[in-house]
Enzyme design. Structure first.
Site, PDB file in Angstrom:
ATOM      1  N   ASP A   1      -0.344   4.375  -0.164  1.00 50.63           N
ATOM      2  CA  ASP A   1      -0.775   5.715   0.168  1.00 50.63           C
ATOM      3  C   ASP A   1      -0.123   6.873   0.920  1.00 50.63           C
ATOM      4  OD1 ASP A   1      -3.322   4.464  -0.678  1.00 50.63           O
ATOM      5  OD2 ASP A   1      -4.178   4.205   1.449  1.00 50.63           O
ATOM      6  N   HIS A   2       0.865   6.448   1.725  1.00 49.90           N
ATOM      7  CA  HIS A   2       1.669   7.286   2.413  1.00 49.90           C
ATOM      8  C   HIS A   2       2.790   7.852   1.587  1.00 49.90           C
ATOM      9  CE1 HIS A   2      -0.890   7.020   6.057  1.00 49.90           C
ATOM     10  NE2 HIS A   2      -0.624   5.377   5.968  1.00 49.90           N
TER      11      HIS A   2
ATOM     12  N   ASN B   1       0.868  -1.201  -0.158  1.00 46.10           N
ATOM     13  CA  ASN B   1       0.033  -0.052  -0.116  1.00 46.10           C
ATOM     14  C   ASN B   1       1.000   1.324   0.041  1.00 46.10           C
ATOM     15  OD1 ASN B   1      -1.478   2.292   1.081  1.00 46.10           O
ATOM     16  ND2 ASN B   1      -3.122   0.821   1.663  1.00 46.10           N
TER      17      ASN B   1
ATOM     18  N   GLU C   1      -8.370   0.298  -3.151  1.00 39.94           N
ATOM     19  CA  GLU C   1      -9.560   0.117  -1.708  1.00 39.94           C
ATOM     20  C   GLU C   1     -10.481   1.087  -1.778  1.00 39.94           C
ATOM     21  OE1 GLU C   1      -6.930   0.891   1.935  1.00 39.94           O
ATOM     22  OE2 GLU C   1      -5.903  -1.061   1.412  1.00 39.94           O
TER      23      GLU C   1
ATOM     24  N   ARG D   1      -7.416  12.762   0.607  1.00 38.74           N
ATOM     25  CA  ARG D   1      -6.202  13.200   1.459  1.00 38.74           C
ATOM     26  C   ARG D   1      -5.010  12.851   1.251  1.00 38.74           C
ATOM     27  NH1 ARG D   1      -7.433   9.800   7.050  1.00 38.74           N
ATOM     28  NH2 ARG D   1      -9.440  10.923   6.795  1.00 38.74           N
ATOM     29  N   HIS D   2      -5.028  11.616   0.209  1.00 37.69           N
ATOM     30  CA  HIS D   2      -3.539  11.231  -0.131  1.00 37.69           C
ATOM     31  C   HIS D   2      -3.568  10.984  -1.649  1.00 37.69           C
ATOM     32  CE1 HIS D   2      -5.297   7.466   1.197  1.00 37.69           C
ATOM     33  NE2 HIS D   2      -5.006   7.627   2.496  1.00 37.69           N
TER      34      HIS D   2
ATOM     35  N   HIS E   1      -5.848   3.381  -1.568  1.00 35.01           N
ATOM     36  CA  HIS E   1      -7.069   4.101  -1.064  1.00 35.01           C
ATOM     37  C   HIS E   1      -7.510   5.487  -2.010  1.00 35.01           C
ATOM     38  CE1 HIS E   1      -9.809   3.849   2.581  1.00 35.01           C
ATOM     39  NE2 HIS E   1     -10.478   4.279   1.332  1.00 35.01           N
TER      40      HIS E   1
ATOM     41  N   GLY F   1       1.093  -1.410   4.389  1.00 36.21           N
ATOM     42  CA  GLY F   1       1.736  -0.226   3.913  1.00 36.21           C
ATOM     43  C   GLY F   1       2.484   0.398   5.037  1.00 36.21           C
ATOM     44  N   HIS F   2       2.054   1.059   5.873  1.00 31.16           N
ATOM     45  CA  HIS F   2       2.642   2.028   6.978  1.00 31.16           C
ATOM     46  C   HIS F   2       4.115   1.561   7.343  1.00 31.16           C
ATOM     47  CE1 HIS F   2       3.571   4.109  10.592  1.00 31.16           C
ATOM     48  NE2 HIS F   2       2.991   5.343   9.956  1.00 31.16           N
TER      49      HIS F   2
ATOM     50  N   HIS G   1      -3.422  -4.610   7.860  1.00 29.92           N
ATOM     51  CA  HIS G   1      -3.612  -3.530   8.720  1.00 29.92           C
ATOM     52  C   HIS G   1      -2.804  -3.802   9.937  1.00 29.92           C
ATOM     53  CE1 HIS G   1      -5.210   0.206  10.514  1.00 29.92           C
ATOM     54  NE2 HIS G   1      -5.899   0.491   9.213  1.00 29.92           N
ATOM     55  N   GLY G   2      -1.597  -2.716  10.069  1.00 30.72           N
ATOM     56  CA  GLY G   2      -0.824  -2.805  11.277  1.00 30.72           C
ATOM     57  C   GLY G   2       0.222  -3.916  11.052  1.00 30.72           C
TER      58      GLY G   2
ATOM     59  N   ARG H   1       3.235  18.606   0.795  1.00 27.20           N
ATOM     60  CA  ARG H   1       3.875  19.953   0.021  1.00 27.20           C
ATOM     61  C   ARG H   1       3.234  20.383  -1.013  1.00 27.20           C
ATOM     62  NH1 ARG H   1       9.052  22.407   0.211  1.00 27.20           N
ATOM     63  NH2 ARG H   1       8.569  21.815   2.312  1.00 27.20           N
TER      64      ARG H   1
ATOM     65  N   THR I   1      -6.807   6.224   9.828  1.00 30.31           N
ATOM     66  CA  THR I   1      -6.620   5.155   8.971  1.00 30.31           C
ATOM     67  C   THR I   1      -8.052   4.497   8.969  1.00 30.31           C
ATOM     68  OG1 THR I   1      -5.356   3.349   8.016  1.00 30.31           O
ATOM     69  CG2 THR I   1      -5.253   3.673  10.473  1.00 30.31           C
ATOM     70  N   THR I   2      -8.343   3.508   8.141  1.00 34.52           N
ATOM     71  CA  THR I   2      -9.490   2.489   8.173  1.00 34.52           C
ATOM     72  C   THR I   2      -9.283   1.820   9.492  1.00 34.52           C
ATOM     73  OG1 THR I   2      -8.905   2.228   5.813  1.00 34.52           O
ATOM     74  CG2 THR I   2     -10.757   0.808   6.858  1.00 34.52           C
TER      75      THR I   2
ATOM     76  N   ARG J   1      -9.672   7.769  -1.142  1.00 35.16           N
ATOM     77  CA  ARG J   1     -10.618   8.106  -0.135  1.00 35.16           C
ATOM     78  C   ARG J   1     -11.567   9.538  -0.604  1.00 35.16           C
ATOM     79  NH1 ARG J   1      -9.115   6.501   5.367  1.00 35.16           N
ATOM     80  NH2 ARG J   1     -10.873   7.733   5.899  1.00 35.16           N
TER      81      ARG J   1
ATOM     82  N   GLU K   1     -10.663  -9.567   2.968  1.00 32.71           N
ATOM     83  CA  GLU K   1      -9.346  -9.269   3.812  1.00 32.71           C
ATOM     84  C   GLU K   1      -9.585  -8.990   5.102  1.00 32.71           C
ATOM     85  OE1 GLU K   1      -6.941  -6.277   1.900  1.00 32.71           O
ATOM     86  OE2 GLU K   1      -6.344  -5.430   4.116  1.00 32.71           O
TER      87      GLU K   1
HETATM   88  N1  PXP Z   1      -5.759  -3.256   4.224  1.00 31.82           N
HETATM   89  C1  PXP Z   1      -6.533  -2.179   4.247  1.00 31.82           C
HETATM   90  C2  PXP Z   1      -8.167  -2.513   3.906  1.00 31.82           C
HETATM   91  C3  PXP Z   1      -6.180  -0.967   4.733  1.00 31.82           C
HETATM   92  O1  PXP Z   1      -7.236   0.117   4.680  1.00 31.82           O
HETATM   93  C4  PXP Z   1      -5.120  -0.524   4.929  1.00 31.82           C
HETATM   94  C5  PXP Z   1      -4.677   0.751   5.588  1.00 31.82           C
HETATM   95  O2  PXP Z   1      -4.733   1.615   4.539  1.00 31.82           O
HETATM   96  C6  PXP Z   1      -3.910  -1.484   4.795  1.00 31.82           C
HETATM   97  C7  PXP Z   1      -4.375  -2.826   4.660  1.00 31.82           C
HETATM   98  C8  PXP Z   1      -2.749  -1.278   5.358  1.00 31.82           C
HETATM   99  O3  PXP Z   1      -2.639  -0.997   6.672  1.00 31.82           O
HETATM  100  P1  PXP Z   1      -1.048  -0.538   7.184  1.00 31.82           P
HETATM  101  O4  PXP Z   1      -0.982   0.743   6.435  1.00 31.82           O
HETATM  102  O5  PXP Z   1      -1.356  -0.278   8.729  1.00 31.82           O
HETATM  103  O6  PXP Z   1      -0.065  -1.496   6.671  1.00 31.82           O
END
Ligand code: PXP
Length: 258
Positions: free
Chosen positions: A16-17, A14, A84, A63-64, A57, A226-227, A204-205, A25, A114-115, A59, A165
């Site tokens: 997004d970040h 992911n 997403e 935002r990103h 994602h 992602g993060h 996630h996480g 910026r 975040t979600t 959104r 998921e």
């Molecule tokens: N899966 C879904 C459905 C999410 O919404 C996210 C966060 O955008 C992730 C996975 C990835 O989560 P993380 O950024 O915490 O790794």
């Protein structure tokens, strides 16, 4: 060029970040020629490191990820695009035009960082099934992002989704001090989803620290991360952080239920 590593457990990255950093910026200067970091360059780097798909994602608050990112990445990435999305008409119309390989339906709350929770599929109105069918008929495989609860898995299977998921957020938070209970919920949900004929993904996480425990989950097909990958990328490069994650994931054997 992307390396085709034949790992059993696939990794969706992911990005997004990466867009979050760009928007910090350039949100007010969207046409700046130097609006770095480039999402396409980031996608190509993680693909070359072995990622199997690129997740973004779009959104409602943009935002990103921006609309143009979705079209550009669909054109230029070498692997597969996983979009997403919240279940809204506006985003669905974009998804139908872009035709991502995969779409993951997520809940969306404007205040959240975040979600936060899974989609409440068990209480969803008819529009969720209509969205799933519209995407599938358009050639997109559909996933539902759900908490590891029996009623959510049963409702997901009943709606005809291709994949779920499993939301690993609660597990990730608890894993700092153990996380056995949350892990058991994920394990049971994975077995239930597999037996219902669904592909089982998770996300996630997820970090290098909590991933080893997840390697004991059966039937996992894909992780979406992602993060942690982007954050570690600041120190060891995106390529390095993806390779480190894939190295840990390479021990996965989907039948090793324990
Ligand atoms: N899966 C879904 C459905 C999410 O919404 C996210 C966060 O955008 C992730 C996975 C990835 O989560 P993380 O950024 O915490 O790794």
């Amino acid at each position: 060029m992307s390396e085709s590593l034949d790992h059993v457990l696939k990794l969706g990255v992911n990005i997004d970040h990466v867009a979050t950093l760009r928007q910090a910026r350039y949100a007010l200067l969207p046409d700046a020629h130097n609006s770095e970091p480039s999402l396409v360059a980031a996608a190509h780097e993680v693909e070359a490191a072995g990622a199997d798909s690129i997740t973004i994602h779009l959104r409602q608050d943009r935002r990103h990820i921006q609309d143009r990112d979705v079209y550009e990445l669909r054109d230029k990435i070498h692997t597969k695009l996983n979009l997403e999305m919240g279940n809204t008409r506006e985003i669905l119309d974009i998804a139908l035009e872009v035709k991502p390989h995969f779409a993951c339906l997520v809940p969306e709350n404007r205040q959240e960082i975040t979600t936060e929770g899974g989609l409440n599929v068990a209480a969803a109105d008819a529009s969720l099934e209509e969205t799933i069918q519209a995407l599938q008929e358009n050639g997109t495989k559909v996933s539902l992002f759900v908490d590891p609860e029996p009623e959510q898995i049963a409702a997901s299977a009943a709606l005809g989704t291709d994949m779920v998921e499993l939301h690993t957020g609660a597990f990730a938070n608890a894993a700092v001090e153990g996380g056995e209970e949350e892990f058991k919920l994920l394990q049971a949900a994975g077995i239930q989803a597999h037996e219902a004929g669904l592909q089982v993904n998770a996300g996630h996480g997820i970090t290098l620290s909590n991933l080893p425990m997840l390697m004991h989950m059966p039937y996992l097909a894909e992780l979406n991360i992602g993060h942690s990958l982007v954050a570690r990328g600041l120190f060891c490069g995106l390529s390095g952080s993806v390779k480190d994650m894939l190295a840990l994931m390479s021990s996965y054997s989907s039948v090793s239920v324990s």
